[in-house]
Design a protein around this motif. Sequence first.
Motif, PDB file in Angstrom:
ATOM      1  N   GLN A 235       0.861  -1.182   0.000  1.00  0.00           N
ATOM      2  CA  GLN A 235       0.000   0.000   0.000  1.00  0.00           C
ATOM      3  C   GLN A 235       0.900   1.236   0.000  1.00  0.00           C
ATOM      4  N   ALA A 236       0.663   2.159  -0.920  1.00  0.00           N
ATOM      5  CA  ALA A 236       1.534   3.327  -1.051  1.00  0.00           C
ATOM      6  C   ALA A 236       1.673   4.083   0.266  1.00  0.00           C
ATOM      7  N   GLY A 237       0.583   4.185   1.020  1.00  0.00           N
ATOM      8  CA  GLY A 237       0.623   4.953   2.260  1.00  0.00           C
ATOM      9  C   GLY A 237       1.525   4.356   3.321  1.00  0.00           C
ATOM     10  N   GLU A 238       1.685   3.027   3.323  1.00  0.00           N
ATOM     11  CA  GLU A 238       2.470   2.389   4.385  1.00  0.00           C
ATOM     12  C   GLU A 238       3.972   2.640   4.243  1.00  0.00           C
ATOM     13  N   LEU A 239       4.409   2.999   3.045  1.00  0.00           N
ATOM     14  CA  LEU A 239       5.846   3.231   2.852  1.00  0.00           C
ATOM     15  C   LEU A 239       6.317   4.489   3.549  1.00  0.00           C
ATOM     16  N   ALA A 240       5.412   5.449   3.790  1.00  0.00           N
ATOM     17  CA  ALA A 240       5.813   6.690   4.458  1.00  0.00           C
ATOM     18  C   ALA A 240       6.362   6.402   5.851  1.00  0.00           C
ATOM     19  N   ASP A 241       5.723   5.479   6.587  1.00  0.00           N
ATOM     20  CA  ASP A 241       6.207   5.140   7.927  1.00  0.00           C
ATOM     21  C   ASP A 241       7.539   4.415   7.862  1.00  0.00           C
ATOM     22  N   ARG A 242       7.717   3.581   6.849  1.00  0.00           N
ATOM     23  CA  ARG A 242       8.985   2.852   6.714  1.00  0.00           C
ATOM     24  C   ARG A 242      10.145   3.801   6.472  1.00  0.00           C
ATOM     25  N   ASP A 243       9.885   4.889   5.739  1.00  0.00           N
ATOM     26  CA  ASP A 243      10.959   5.797   5.332  1.00  0.00           C
ATOM     27  C   ASP A 243      11.405   6.742   6.437  1.00  0.00           C
ATOM     28  N   LYS A 244      10.705   6.723   7.580  1.00  0.00           N
ATOM     29  CA  LYS A 244      11.112   7.608   8.668  1.00  0.00           C
ATOM     30  C   LYS A 244      12.472   7.180   9.196  1.00  0.00           C
ATOM     31  N   ASP A 245      13.277   8.156   9.554  1.00  0.00           N
ATOM     32  CA  ASP A 245      14.627   7.880  10.048  1.00  0.00           C
ATOM     33  C   ASP A 245      14.546   7.216  11.417  1.00  0.00           C
ATOM     34  N   GLY A 246      15.114   6.063  11.518  1.00  0.00           N
ATOM     35  CA  GLY A 246      15.080   5.349  12.791  1.00  0.00           C
ATOM     36  C   GLY A 246      16.230   5.678  13.709  1.00  0.00           C
ATOM     37  N   GLY A 247      17.039   6.666  13.358  1.00  0.00           N
ATOM     38  CA  GLY A 247      18.170   7.043  14.195  1.00  0.00           C
ATOM     39  C   GLY A 247      19.456   6.376  13.750  1.00  0.00           C
ATOM     40  N   GLU A 279      15.730  -5.367  11.131  1.00  0.00           N
ATOM     41  CA  GLU A 279      14.953  -4.178  11.465  1.00  0.00           C
ATOM     42  C   GLU A 279      15.723  -2.885  11.228  1.00  0.00           C
ATOM     43  N   LEU A 280      17.044  -2.963  11.194  1.00  0.00           N
ATOM     44  CA  LEU A 280      17.836  -1.770  10.873  1.00  0.00           C
ATOM     45  C   LEU A 280      17.633  -1.345   9.420  1.00  0.00           C
ATOM     46  N   ARG A 281      17.334  -2.301   8.550  1.00  0.00           N
ATOM     47  CA  ARG A 281      17.057  -2.053   7.126  1.00  0.00           C
ATOM     48  C   ARG A 281      18.093  -1.112   6.508  1.00  0.00           C
ATOM     49  N   MET A 282      19.348  -1.422   6.744  1.00  0.00           N
ATOM     50  CA  MET A 282      20.412  -0.607   6.164  1.00  0.00           C
ATOM     51  C   MET A 282      20.558  -0.923   4.680  1.00  0.00           C
TER      52      MET A 282
END
Length: 451
Positions: A235-247, A279-282
């Motif tokens: 879903q296009a909308g769910e990618l926005a949360d994934r792209d947030k910087d996790g630190g 989960e780091l998704r580097m």
Amino acid sequence: MIRVLIVDDDKLVRKGLISAMPWKAFGMEITGEANNGENALKFMETNPIDLLITDLSMPVMSGIELMRIVREKYPQVQIVVLSLHQDFEYVQEALRLGAIDYIAKIQLEQEQFEEVLGRIVKLMERKDGARGAGEQQEKSPAKASELYVYYSLYTEDLRNVTSVPAIVTEAEPGIWYTAEPPSASAAAADSNVALIRFSGLEDMDGKSVMQLIRTYGKKHLFYDYHPEKPEIRIQAGELADRDKDGGAIPMDKLKEKWSAANWIYEDDLFREQLRELRELRMPPVRLARIFFSLSDEWNRLYQAILNEPIAIEDFFPSWHRFEEWLQEVRERIRLANTKPLFSPEIQSSIVKAMSLVQQNISEPMTSSEIAQMVNMSGSYFSQCFKQYVGQTYTDYVRDIRMERAKEYLRGTSKTIQWIAEQIGYSDEKYFSRLFREHVGMLPSEYRQTAD
């Protein structure tokens, strides 16, 4: 011809690289050299280059500072970093800044030169291909609420792509899209292609959809793809949360966890470390380079028991393949470590002791101190260590130190006193005497023969 600039404050390293590496065989030529970042930038003002190979720890201007400036002023230049084993954290910063690879100085053996340059050329071609694709005229899809996108997992070789239907439109090399649902046969799993079904696109224009497709391919496909999934739904909308910087990624803790032996013997811990790592998704290139460094550490640690050194692939198309490789490495070490005379707990303690020696090579640690650290009695530890490793603890430590000393002598121009201190000897003369007994010549003589 790829134009190369080498930057290192150690003249011996620069000259060694220039004279020993088979540059021409890989379409490269050395156009210049510099002893620090400032001089490298002055050279680049009047001399175009394609590849910058730079040390990280240098006076006047460090390699990290140089990389930041080059990234801004010369974005087309690709960068490879030089490092010693102690520079692990700096290497991670360099990878964050866009370095495509790094070379460990003390690994540079004659038989590895072609492998190193071959890997660099492949990485340059892959990055150039991605850049060229981005510069092509964008073929944005027409407005639609749903889109089926095919990604090649091996964009450098599209000859094996067989499951992409004829009705698709090529967005760029290795990416195709269509609004038509695939047939059952076309949706079947293909080891070379991933099929992604994007939904929720009705409020997006063609350019935004294209950006979404490209971003997903670069950041998420690696972790989402599995050969047993014929279709991945996004879903296009769910990618926005994934792209947030996790630190920031805690690289020191990451290296510490994977350098230790516990994950090899404890299944639950292995699964937990895998989960944390995923989960780091580097970025995939960065993940591969980190574990290239770790595989070097594992080879140091387990060289006494492995028939062949652990090798890492130049490119992982997916997390699934990376995880398979890591499981294969784990199984190899476990099998090599299998000693029927010892319980798993004793084996784990001995391997942990070997790891502690490797990680604290500059600190003089006695057998009894190590035994206490791995929760064993001194006498029983000494007995088990000799039976398990095939030599006494003292001989093992000496051999490890002498091998590390040879690496420093080959790869750096540091003083003999400095090298002695790095491997746990405060007295240069005592170290030189031990080295001669072990190798058959003084450290200074060995350095001359290694040039």
